[in-house]
Design an enzyme around this catalytic site. Sequence first.
Site, short mmCIF file in Angstrom:
data_model
loop_
_atom_site.label_atom_id
_atom_site.label_comp_id
_atom_site.label_asym_id
_atom_site.label_seq_id
_atom_site.Cartn_x
_atom_site.Cartn_y
_atom_site.Cartn_z
CG ASP A 152 -1.97 1.11 1.19
OD1 ASP A 152 -2.20 1.67 0.10
OD2 ASP A 152 -2.52 1.44 2.26
NE ARG A 295 -0.02 11.82 5.47
CZ ARG A 295 -0.66 10.67 5.27
NH1 ARG A 295 -0.31 9.57 5.94
NH2 ARG A 295 -1.65 10.59 4.42
CG ASP A 297 -1.73 6.45 7.25
OD1 ASP A 297 -2.07 7.22 6.35
OD2 ASP A 297 -2.00 5.23 7.26
CD GLU A 339 -4.70 10.10 6.15
OE1 GLU A 339 -5.51 10.31 5.24
OE2 GLU A 339 -4.72 9.06 6.83
CG HIS A 408 -0.15 9.66 -0.99
ND1 HIS A 408 -0.39 10.61 -0.02
CD2 HIS A 408 -0.55 8.48 -0.45
CE1 HIS A 408 -0.89 10.03 1.06
NE2 HIS A 408 -0.99 8.72 0.82
CG ASP A 409 -4.29 8.74 -0.11
OD1 ASP A 409 -3.86 7.66 -0.56
OD2 ASP A 409 -4.26 9.04 1.09
NE ARG A 533 -4.57 4.41 -3.26
CZ ARG A 533 -4.33 4.01 -2.02
NH1 ARG A 533 -4.43 4.87 -1.02
NH2 ARG A 533 -3.99 2.77 -1.76
#
Length: 663
Positions: A152, A295, A297, A339, A408-409, A533
């Site tokens: 991922d 960050r 996540d 995030e 990036h998403d 993505r």
Amino acid sequence: MQNILFMTSQVRASFKRLKASLVPQLDQSPNLYERDKDIFLTRLERFWPDFYEAFQRIYGNRTDFEAELLTVGTLALDYFKGRALELQNLDLEREISRDWFQREKLAGGIYYVDLFAGDLKGVRQHLDYIRELGLNFIHLMPLLQSRPGPSDGGYAVADYCQVNYKLGTMTDLADLAGELRSTGMSLCIDLVVNHTAKEHEWARRAMAGEPEYMDYYFTYPDRTIPDQYEKTLPEVFPDFKAGNFTFYPQMAGGRWVWTTFNEFQWDLNYTNPAVWRGMLGYMLFLANQGVDVLRLDAVPFMWKRLGTDSQNQPEVHDLVQAFRAIVQVVAPSVIFMAEAIVPPYQLLPYLGVGRHTGKECEIAYNNSLMVLLWSSLASRKVTLMTHSLQGIPPAPAGTTWITYVRCHDDIGWAVTDENAAAVGENGFWHRRFLNEFYSGEFPGSFALGEVFQFNPRTGDGRMSGMTAALTGLEKAEQTGNEPEIELAIRRILLLYSIIFSYGGLPLVYMGDEIGLPNDRRYLHDPLKAADNRWLHRPPMSWERAGQRHDFSTVTGRVFSGMKSMIAARKGLPQLHGAGQVQPLWTDNEHIFAYLRQYQGRKLMAVCNFSEQSHFVSADLLWQAGFSWPLQDVLPPELLPVSLVDNRLLLQPFQAMWLVDSEG
Ligand code: OTU
């Protein structure tokens, strides 16, 4: 030390017990000066109530609660002892300059280490490029040791204390952080707090049936409980797997494991304090490598509750508050980035509201702004954006937004039915229109995106694609259509002008500064092919970047446009993140305006979201207290402004940053 006077008796008693056990340890630490001991104890005293209250709400009923408190205190001391002098100095500096991350002088970029520069050493070699653009903050995409095989994009971490061997070593990371620090730059990295890879040591031991580690995750012998949860759980990646649980026949006679994202990402069980403590240890370890920003996540998913979507539960905010309190004791120069891609009323709490005020993350993605920018660009109308943004409360004091155009998403069309209805639109049809528009299906669309995770059950879909693809630059370059190229460049610069000035820390997505198009090579990589993505995760094109000084090229035009806006931002104290932003109605549905104010200085941004020239009444400036003459300080104009019948004329996709002689 006087904070103790203000503690409740319960907190004071626990602090005294902790202090009694830590002071001898402090006294036996040969490399701590007296001053360091004072600093540690002063901070501990300051943040202990924040920690205690949050921790107690979660774990207070456990018989081992008192022992846990001591363990956490000792852990904090251990990492404090291991903190390098240089980092301690930075801690001091930022305790004094608490607003360091809100300053208008800060601007950042997002980079995949491998795609941008091969490895961490390569990133160091390319820092000049980042600095040339004017950026002094970098978010490096997941770089800790991920699982082998699909990971991922690195969000399945197998070892939080190692850098992915393909990218370098922990020493390389610390060296990079040191180099950034010495040149006034900051480093943000991902800390995946919600799940680990199934290859992480905790998960491997759980898989082997060790009861202690099975308690680190949510595992069930049959479908009874998972089925109850599933009734109210959404699916984040419906294309990758059905449901939120995965069956592992080899685990203790066969068990269902909670896996919100991919099958190989196991959700952590924070009802177990050992999990919280383990994650805290990783945070402090990374802080001591010199990382400035963590960050967090997928933070909304950290607590599960039957009968809910198991996101944004109140306990998540206690878990985060407890993390922050201890990080403030050990490494107060480090801040948290939430995030949380959730609606505003659920997002604000990650910046600390109510009893958590001032006690959670310092920065969070302004996802609404990002989505509304794209929505306005497609519809050419700013009504939905103006209305929706007016409904978002300001970021709490001492915090600020991350503003961004792309990351990036995928882009999830977070436009609510209520907001759409308020401006005469239908939420469902508008979201559908956005998918059709950006995937290029809509007649006349300039975009080349792709729908991500279309859910036929809900009709919901999200969008993948680079900025260049979604703004029409990619398509126009393919056909060599110069007028279209010009319009697309203006669209890119328009969106970026807003994220550089709307309020918060702006992040430029890697490659946007040179208009990098979509990258279809991921389709040939079996580890990536199923996840579009990767379309917007292209390797850096140093060849294209090589044209950035040639203003006759597309690259040169985008790069120089962005560079000059970043430089202009840094000279505008009005844009400090502690200031206010007010989106305003204008007399033209194509023109978006917002007022920025900080310490008596003002800036009015006006932005034309259409490919036609438009007038807007200057009354909005006079009503906001501006006086004649006005100047546009947004490059490349930097010109005195002229009015026609009390109206401003904006060229297609033009933005202005207007100040008067007081500004
Ligand atoms: C994050 O995103 C990351 O940004 C993704 O790249 C990861 O795949 C994912 O976590 C798992 O680690 O759902 O569509 O509210 O929106 O955590 C992206 C937060 C995601 C979620 C967010 C998640």
